[in-house]
Design a protein around this motif. Sequence first.
Motif, short mmCIF file in Angstrom:
data_model
loop_
_atom_site.label_atom_id
_atom_site.label_comp_id
_atom_site.label_asym_id
_atom_site.label_seq_id
_atom_site.Cartn_x
_atom_site.Cartn_y
_atom_site.Cartn_z
N UNK A 151 0.85 -1.20 0.00
CA UNK A 151 0.00 0.00 0.00
C UNK A 151 0.89 1.24 0.00
N UNK A 152 1.92 1.25 0.83
CA UNK A 152 2.83 2.40 0.89
C UNK A 152 3.58 2.58 -0.43
N UNK A 153 4.02 1.48 -1.05
CA UNK A 153 4.74 1.56 -2.33
C UNK A 153 3.85 2.10 -3.44
N UNK A 154 2.62 1.62 -3.49
CA UNK A 154 1.70 2.08 -4.54
C UNK A 154 1.37 3.55 -4.33
N UNK B 152 9.28 3.54 -13.96
CA UNK B 152 8.72 4.07 -12.71
C UNK B 152 7.20 3.95 -12.69
N UNK B 153 6.67 3.65 -11.51
CA UNK B 153 5.22 3.68 -11.32
C UNK B 153 4.90 5.04 -10.71
N UNK B 154 3.99 5.78 -11.32
CA UNK B 154 3.65 7.09 -10.75
C UNK B 154 2.95 6.93 -9.40
N UNK B 155 3.09 7.90 -8.53
CA UNK B 155 2.41 7.84 -7.23
C UNK B 155 0.90 7.77 -7.42
N UNK B 156 0.26 7.02 -6.56
CA UNK B 156 -1.19 6.86 -6.62
C UNK B 156 -1.82 7.49 -5.36
N UNK B 157 -1.34 8.68 -5.02
CA UNK B 157 -1.78 9.36 -3.80
C UNK B 157 -3.26 9.73 -3.83
N UNK B 158 -3.85 9.78 -5.01
CA UNK B 158 -5.27 10.13 -5.14
C UNK B 158 -6.20 8.99 -4.73
N UNK C 104 -5.84 -0.72 0.10
CA UNK C 104 -5.78 -1.97 0.88
C UNK C 104 -6.62 -3.06 0.21
N UNK C 105 -7.76 -2.68 -0.33
CA UNK C 105 -8.62 -3.65 -1.02
C UNK C 105 -7.94 -4.17 -2.28
N UNK C 106 -7.37 -3.27 -3.07
CA UNK C 106 -6.68 -3.68 -4.30
C UNK C 106 -5.50 -4.58 -3.98
N UNK C 107 -4.68 -4.15 -3.03
CA UNK C 107 -3.48 -4.92 -2.69
C UNK C 107 -3.85 -6.29 -2.12
#
Length: 111
Positions: A70-73, A85-91, A98-101
């Motif tokens: 969750x923190x990495x995503x 690179x994976x862009x931040x998903x802060x939105x 948590x559900x996705x992970x």
Amino acid sequence: MLHPISRFAAILLLSSPLLAAAADAPAGAKLAGQFACTACHGSDKAIVGPAFHDVAKKYKGQSDANTKLVAKVKAGGSGNWGAMAMPPQAHVSDADLKTIVAWVLAGSPEK
């Protein structure tokens, strides 16, 4: 010529299998589609990022995997799966992440 209500009913009947399949999908799968995770990650094949199945294998048995991922995503980054690179998903809310992970770590089941 079909009456507009008849056309609407025909469309509903033809699309009902698709609607049923979407309704049967796990919450994590729905959210992964909603937030476009599936544009870069396939369930069983890498696209731009790793396949969800590969992520599940890498983190299998790690008790802190959900929290860590969750923190990495949320933060984004690169280097864990190559140079891309994976862009931040802060939105995305923590609850949705948590559900996705959890769904990814469960092997991204279709049902």
